[in-house]
Design a protein around this motif. Structure first.
Motif, PDB file in Angstrom:
ATOM      1  N   VAL A 118       0.861  -1.295   0.047  1.00  0.00           N
ATOM      2  CA  VAL A 118      -0.188   0.023  -0.145  1.00  0.00           C
ATOM      3  C   VAL A 118       0.847   1.219   0.131  1.00  0.00           C
ATOM      4  N   VAL A 119       0.418   2.257  -0.832  1.00  0.00           N
ATOM      5  CA  VAL A 119       1.130   3.414  -1.072  1.00  0.00           C
ATOM      6  C   VAL A 119       0.008   4.531  -0.322  1.00  0.00           C
ATOM      7  N   TYR A 120       0.348   5.617   0.560  1.00  0.00           N
ATOM      8  CA  TYR A 120      -0.433   6.240   1.142  1.00  0.00           C
ATOM      9  C   TYR A 120      -0.495   7.663   0.452  1.00  0.00           C
ATOM     10  N   LYS A 121      -1.772   8.208   0.638  1.00  0.00           N
ATOM     11  CA  LYS A 121      -1.721   9.723   0.164  1.00  0.00           C
ATOM     12  C   LYS A 121      -0.906  10.492   0.673  1.00  0.00           C
ATOM     13  N   TRP A 122      -0.518  10.708   2.137  1.00  0.00           N
ATOM     14  CA  TRP A 122       0.387  11.344   2.722  1.00  0.00           C
ATOM     15  C   TRP A 122       1.633  10.477   2.700  1.00  0.00           C
ATOM     16  N   PRO A 123       2.683  10.990   2.569  1.00  0.00           N
ATOM     17  CA  PRO A 123       3.115  12.423   2.235  1.00  0.00           C
ATOM     18  C   PRO A 123       3.327  12.595   0.534  1.00  0.00           C
ATOM     19  N   LEU A 124       2.947  11.513  -0.149  1.00  0.00           N
ATOM     20  CA  LEU A 124       3.469  11.620  -1.702  1.00  0.00           C
ATOM     21  C   LEU A 124       2.644  12.838  -2.391  1.00  0.00           C
ATOM     22  N   GLU A 125       1.658  12.983  -1.940  1.00  0.00           N
ATOM     23  CA  GLU A 125       0.797  14.145  -2.360  1.00  0.00           C
ATOM     24  C   GLU A 125       1.524  15.549  -2.306  1.00  0.00           C
ATOM     25  N   LYS A 126       2.342  15.579  -1.299  1.00  0.00           N
ATOM     26  CA  LYS A 126       2.967  16.983  -0.978  1.00  0.00           C
ATOM     27  C   LYS A 126       4.283  16.933  -2.207  1.00  0.00           C
ATOM     28  N   LEU A 127       4.614  15.840  -2.465  1.00  0.00           N
ATOM     29  CA  LEU A 127       5.786  15.761  -3.732  1.00  0.00           C
ATOM     30  C   LEU A 127       5.183  15.688  -5.240  1.00  0.00           C
ATOM     31  N   VAL A 128       4.080  14.897  -5.281  1.00  0.00           N
ATOM     32  CA  VAL A 128       3.664  14.829  -6.631  1.00  0.00           C
ATOM     33  C   VAL A 128       2.025  15.227  -6.397  1.00  0.00           C
ATOM     34  N   PRO A 129       1.560  16.479  -6.509  1.00  0.00           N
ATOM     35  CA  PRO A 129       0.146  16.638  -6.237  1.00  0.00           C
ATOM     36  C   PRO A 129      -0.863  16.001  -7.337  1.00  0.00           C
ATOM     37  N   LYS A 130      -2.120  15.160  -6.784  1.00  0.00           N
ATOM     38  CA  LYS A 130      -2.726  14.345  -7.580  1.00  0.00           C
ATOM     39  C   LYS A 130      -2.006  13.463  -8.083  1.00  0.00           C
ATOM     40  N   PHE A 131      -0.995  12.664  -7.406  1.00  0.00           N
ATOM     41  CA  PHE A 131      -0.172  11.669  -8.064  1.00  0.00           C
ATOM     42  C   PHE A 131      -1.048  10.423  -8.714  1.00  0.00           C
ATOM     43  N   TRP A 132      -2.207  10.253  -7.889  1.00  0.00           N
ATOM     44  CA  TRP A 132      -3.075   9.161  -8.486  1.00  0.00           C
ATOM     45  C   TRP A 132      -3.377   9.322  -9.648  1.00  0.00           C
ATOM     46  N   GLU A 133      -3.561  10.599 -10.386  1.00  0.00           N
ATOM     47  CA  GLU A 133      -3.935  10.664 -11.878  1.00  0.00           C
ATOM     48  C   GLU A 133      -2.973  10.103 -12.794  1.00  0.00           C
ATOM     49  N   SER A 134      -1.714   9.871 -12.441  1.00  0.00           N
ATOM     50  CA  SER A 134      -0.529   9.829 -13.252  1.00  0.00           C
ATOM     51  C   SER A 134       0.317   8.324 -12.762  1.00  0.00           C
ATOM     52  N   GLY A 189      -7.934   6.254   1.352  1.00  0.00           N
ATOM     53  CA  GLY A 189      -7.504   4.754   1.913  1.00  0.00           C
ATOM     54  C   GLY A 189      -6.351   4.211   1.274  1.00  0.00           C
ATOM     55  N   GLY A 190      -5.547   4.955   0.746  1.00  0.00           N
ATOM     56  CA  GLY A 190      -4.405   4.558   0.360  1.00  0.00           C
ATOM     57  C   GLY A 190      -4.582   3.501  -0.974  1.00  0.00           C
ATOM     58  N   PHE A 191      -3.692   3.176  -1.643  1.00  0.00           N
ATOM     59  CA  PHE A 191      -3.607   2.464  -3.155  1.00  0.00           C
ATOM     60  C   PHE A 191      -2.936   1.416  -2.937  1.00  0.00           C
ATOM     61  N   THR A 192      -3.244   0.112  -3.556  1.00  0.00           N
ATOM     62  CA  THR A 192      -2.222  -0.662  -3.723  1.00  0.00           C
ATOM     63  C   THR A 192      -1.346  -0.651  -4.741  1.00  0.00           C
ATOM     64  N   ALA A 193      -0.051  -0.960  -4.955  1.00  0.00           N
ATOM     65  CA  ALA A 193       0.864  -0.638  -5.887  1.00  0.00           C
ATOM     66  C   ALA A 193       1.643  -1.905  -6.091  1.00  0.00           C
ATOM     67  N   LEU A 194       2.214  -1.846  -7.273  1.00  0.00           N
ATOM     68  CA  LEU A 194       3.451  -3.071  -7.163  1.00  0.00           C
ATOM     69  C   LEU A 194       4.746  -2.244  -7.555  1.00  0.00           C
ATOM     70  N   ARG A 195       5.746  -2.539  -6.876  1.00  0.00           N
ATOM     71  CA  ARG A 195       7.181  -1.733  -6.743  1.00  0.00           C
ATOM     72  C   ARG A 195       7.798  -2.011  -8.118  1.00  0.00           C
ATOM     73  N   SER A 196       7.593  -2.956  -8.878  1.00  0.00           N
ATOM     74  CA  SER A 196       8.383  -2.750 -10.160  1.00  0.00           C
ATOM     75  C   SER A 196       7.812  -1.573 -11.114  1.00  0.00           C
ATOM     76  N   LYS A 197       6.546  -1.266 -10.863  1.00  0.00           N
ATOM     77  CA  LYS A 197       6.016  -0.104 -11.413  1.00  0.00           C
ATOM     78  C   LYS A 197       6.006   1.068 -10.856  1.00  0.00           C
ATOM     79  N   PHE A 198       5.870   1.195  -9.405  1.00  0.00           N
ATOM     80  CA  PHE A 198       5.808   2.496  -8.912  1.00  0.00           C
ATOM     81  C   PHE A 198       7.021   3.028  -8.720  1.00  0.00           C
ATOM     82  N   ASP A 199       8.003   2.130  -8.333  1.00  0.00           N
ATOM     83  CA  ASP A 199       9.428   2.749  -8.078  1.00  0.00           C
ATOM     84  C   ASP A 199      10.091   3.358  -9.261  1.00  0.00           C
TER      85      ASP A 199
END
Lengths: 97, 433, 267
Positions: B49-65, B101-111
């Protein structure tokens, strides 16, 4: 169904993507293995890299299926295991992670 | 600047390293990130799981991309005994709408996506290069090397150790040793493929939405740890983690625990018909506050897993937050042209005031509870199952009698005082919420 | 005595250890398969680097492919290529070996070169045709399976050893020449950290169909429409029959094995 999902270690490793390095990156100095009581490396390793050869009193160390987690390094009571990460992106390369 | 000299070298392109590099590169710091995997994420594993905080601070609306799997709208905590399961589930579609509520992700894509953000901001990203040693000068780390010879060295005014729980940088610099078996859990996980529609019907979710299930109790045979099932788009992440020192007591192989978990009557139907696509293992920092090494020392800033900053099941947010704060401090160090440990210790101070350390302090019992307490992982789960099994069985025995039987069991097996104390203090350390 | 100009055409290929055939269509599943520098091309790079080390000179790595192939070129630059060129355009897509060789030749003709080094073949197509075809388009000789190279700059010629199944030939030829480099040439080196960092700071030159036309390329020979061959269907190899395992007493098992082998007339 359960039997189908329950797999041996070879079948598990088989699905992973490896770019195997020519050299073993796991080095074990085996001077304490014979007296090591529990030999935790033999059951803590998630891919069964360590197998105790009771007859010859030595540890057989596989490395091809290594997932580079470091559990062996942590559990060895005598701190005799070194894991040097394989170079050039060799070793395990997760497709999912 | 020459190719062998940077303001900062970041070792590791996981969430912590990329967060640090991105923060710095945006503020004009000349930064080089060195990753040992063929691509970022190639060597990385997490629960999911990747959480909304604090990623949103670095990449606003990151869930769109960002390459994410599903939005978590069902958070379930399941206490297992051998056959039974008692679940607490919180479901809320709003969690999905607001991406809370956070997002599931796969590291080989997310990282790779996250590392690319740092690259686009100007960081130099090198992959397929394991850092094998640090370069020490007058007791300070002035660079790192990836092999023999001058052409495998790189120098920097400061180094960020974002190289994970087994951190080569911290060990070679003599800042900490490898973790102890009671400070780390071994996590094993499988990626199980299922059609998205099957996942949606089994977990009662709409397309793009999903559930995260955390399991405690019989999963780890009464030892500290647990299991999980997270829903990705067309796979499930299914895993078990157990404290390494406890695994040594159990004398079981980690994948034997995983097999048992997968065949548990509560879990097996969720996975039925699935095809295993990958088998992974990784160490997870579980030592809590007490195991955090010096965060600033010899010109090295420790972030993420390297700094043992992780509280189950929150690792990525701790990693990103610590990386971000370290990046801010280093960017200021560059502006003031002062990279002394004294100046850099601002990182520790700011981290203390942040969510990261507040949580670690609040759960400072965490490590101790995991180490010693079999009540949470054995006694309570079996007691709960025993009592509930009786209570839901209608067999002519009146509920009053059943309740007093239940109270008797609690009194004899745990004691009310202890139960209250556990409820009041330690349970909040163990709960993922 | 001058410095040598060396051109190394390379290819980015899917990691074949990851390739699977679609069970229904029998088409290659390329989705999600990571791309790597064709392993055979590493030997060509190694030969180029060794010659450069010996005589000085300039290495140009070149590829034709989608923009993602820049990553493979970057690896070549990390190894020591001075320049990297990618011929990338939709017009080049779906080229067979002939069209690929023609397209590469159009660009290579515009730059000075003494040597063109290639890998033996690419691990995805396994044809080994592009090298020799490229030599023909360039109008230069070629030698395949080269395992050793001696350069004589006074006569502008080479003396090379060519690997055979049971030994080797010695050949002499003038250069410019194209050679495909055998594994026996020597273990290719890995890039250094400095090499990678320097490569990240260099640019890959992008060449489009318009550029190649200005260089004299005829667009009717590019891509799919310039390809005389096409692949109608890909078949998976027939499944191998399962092996036989004789278990139990080793002596007895060996006896049964010998029996089975002599039945087939193999011993």
């Amino acid at each position: 169904m359960v039997a189908k999902l329950t797999r041996k270690i070879d079948e598990r490793i088989y699905v992973n993507r490896y770019n195997i390095h020519a050299k073993n990156h796991l080095v074990v100095v085996q001077d304490m293995c014979a007296v090591c009581k529990d030999k935790p490396c033999t059951f803590s390793c998630p891919v069964d890299n360590y197998v105790w050869d009771a007859e010859n009193k030595r540890l057989t160390v596989y490395y091809e299926g290594c997932v580079e987690c470091g559990a062996c390094v942590v559990v060895c009571p005598y701190h005799k295991i070194t894991l040097t990460y394989p170079p050039a992106g060799r070793g395990v390369n997760y497709r999912f992670g | 600047m020459g190719s062998d000299r940077f303001d900062v070298v970041v070792v590791g392109a996981g969430p912590a390293g990329s967060a640090a590099a991105l923060t710095m590169a945006r503020q004009g710091v000349d930064v080089c990130v060195i990753e040992r995997g063929e691509y970022p994420g190639a060597k990385n594993v997490f629960g999911g799981v990747v959480y909304k905080w604090p990623l949103e601070k670095l990449v606003p609306k990151f869930w769109e991309s960002a390459p994410l799997e599903r939005r978590m709208i069902d958070h379930r905590l399941v206490i297992l005994d051998k056959e039974a399961g008692f679940a607490l589930s919180f479901r809320d579609d709003q969690l999905g709408e607001e991406a809370r509520g956070g997002f599931t992700a796969l590291r080989s894509k997310f990282d790779p996506w996250f590392a690319q953000k740092a690259e686009e901001a100007g960081a130099v990203l090198i992959t397929g290069m394991p850092v094998s040693d640090v370069i020490l000068q007058d007791g300070r780390v002035v660079g790192v090397r990836t092999g023999e010879g001058r052409e495998n060295e790189v120098y920097a005014k400061a180094v960020v150790a974002a190289d994970g729980v087994m951190s080569t940088v911290l060990q070679k610099a003599g800042i900490r040793g490898p973790p102890n078996p009671d400070e780390v859990a071994i996590g094993v996980k499988e990626i199980v493929e299922l059609p998205p529609e099957t996942i949606e019907s089994r977990f009662n979710a709409k397309a793009g939405r999903g559930a995260r299930l955390e399991f405690f109790g019989a999963v780890t045979k009464g030892k500290a740890g647990g299991g999980f099932v997270y829903t990705n788009t067309n796979t499930l992440s299914v895993g078990v983690a157990v404290l390494l020192s406890h695994l040594m007591e159990l004398k079981l192989k980690p994948y034997e625990l995983l097999d048992e978990f997968k065949s548990h009557p509560y879990v097996a139907p969720l996975l039925e018909g699935g095809k295993v696509k990958e088998y992974q293992a990784h160490l997870i920092p579980e030592g809590g506050y007490a195991s955090i090494p010096p965060l600033v020392s010899k010109g090295v800033l420790a972030v993420g897993d390297a700094a043992m900053l992780c509280l189950y099941p929150e690792g990525t947010n701790m990693a990103m937050a610590s990386g971000m704060i370290a990046g801010e401090v280093l960017a200021r160090a560059k502006k003031n042209d002062d990279f002394s440990d004294n100046r850099l210790s601002e990182y520790r101070k700011q981290l203390e005031e942040s969510y990261v350390m507040k949580e670690h302090k609040r759960k400072k019992n965490y490590g101790a509870v995991l180490k010693n307490d079999k009540r949470f992982f054995n006694d309570y789960p079996s007691l709960i199952a025993e009592i509930l099994r009786e209570l839901v069985t209608v067999d002519g025995v009146d509920k009053g009698a059943k309740h007093s039987e239940a109270r008797k069991k609690i009194r004899e097996r745990v004691g009310y005082l202890r139960l209250l104390r556990d409820l009041y203090s330690d349970v909040w350390s163990v709960l993922p919420w | 005595m001058g410095e040598l100009n060396i051109v190394v055409p390379i290819k980015q290929v899917p990691d074949v250890s990851e390739l699977r055939l679609d069970p229904v269509t029998h088409a290659l599943i390329r989705e999600g398969v990571p791309s790597v520098l064709n392993p055979y091309d590493r030997y060509a790079m190694e030969a180029a680097i060794r010659l450069k080390e010996q005589f000085g000179g300039r290495i140009t790595a070149i590829t034709m492919g989608p923009m993602q192939a820049k990553k493979a070129l970057q690896e070549c630059m990390a190894l020591g290529a001075d320049e990297a060129v990618i011929l990338s355009d939709r017009a080049f897509a779906a080229a067979d070996t002939w069209a690929t060789a023609y397209t590469l030749s159009v660009y290579i003709k515009t730059i000075p070169y003494d040597f063109v080094f290639t890998g033996l073949k690419a691990i995805d197509g396994e044809t080994g045709q592009v090298g020799p075809e490229l030599a023909e388009f360039l109008g230069i000789p070629h030698i395949t399976y080269v395992r050793k190279i001696e350069v004589d700059q006074t006569t502008r010629s080479v003396r090379v050893e060519r690997q055979l199944e049971n030994g080797y030939d010695v050949w002499e030829a003038p250069y410019p020449i194209l050679m495909s480099i055998a594994r026996e040439y020597g273990e290719p080196r890995l890039p250094t950290l400095q090499g990678y960092i320097e490569a990240k700071r260099k640019q890959v030159k992008v060449v489009t169909v318009a550029d190649l036309q200005k260089m004299g390329g005829d667009p009717k020979y590019f891509g799919l429409k310039g390809s005389p061959t096409f692949i109608p269907k890909v078949h998976p190899p027939p499944a191998r029959p399962p092996g036989t395992v004789w278990e139990g007493d080793p002596k007895e098992a060996v006896r049964k094995l010998v029996e089975a082998l002599s039945e087939k007339g193999l011993v």
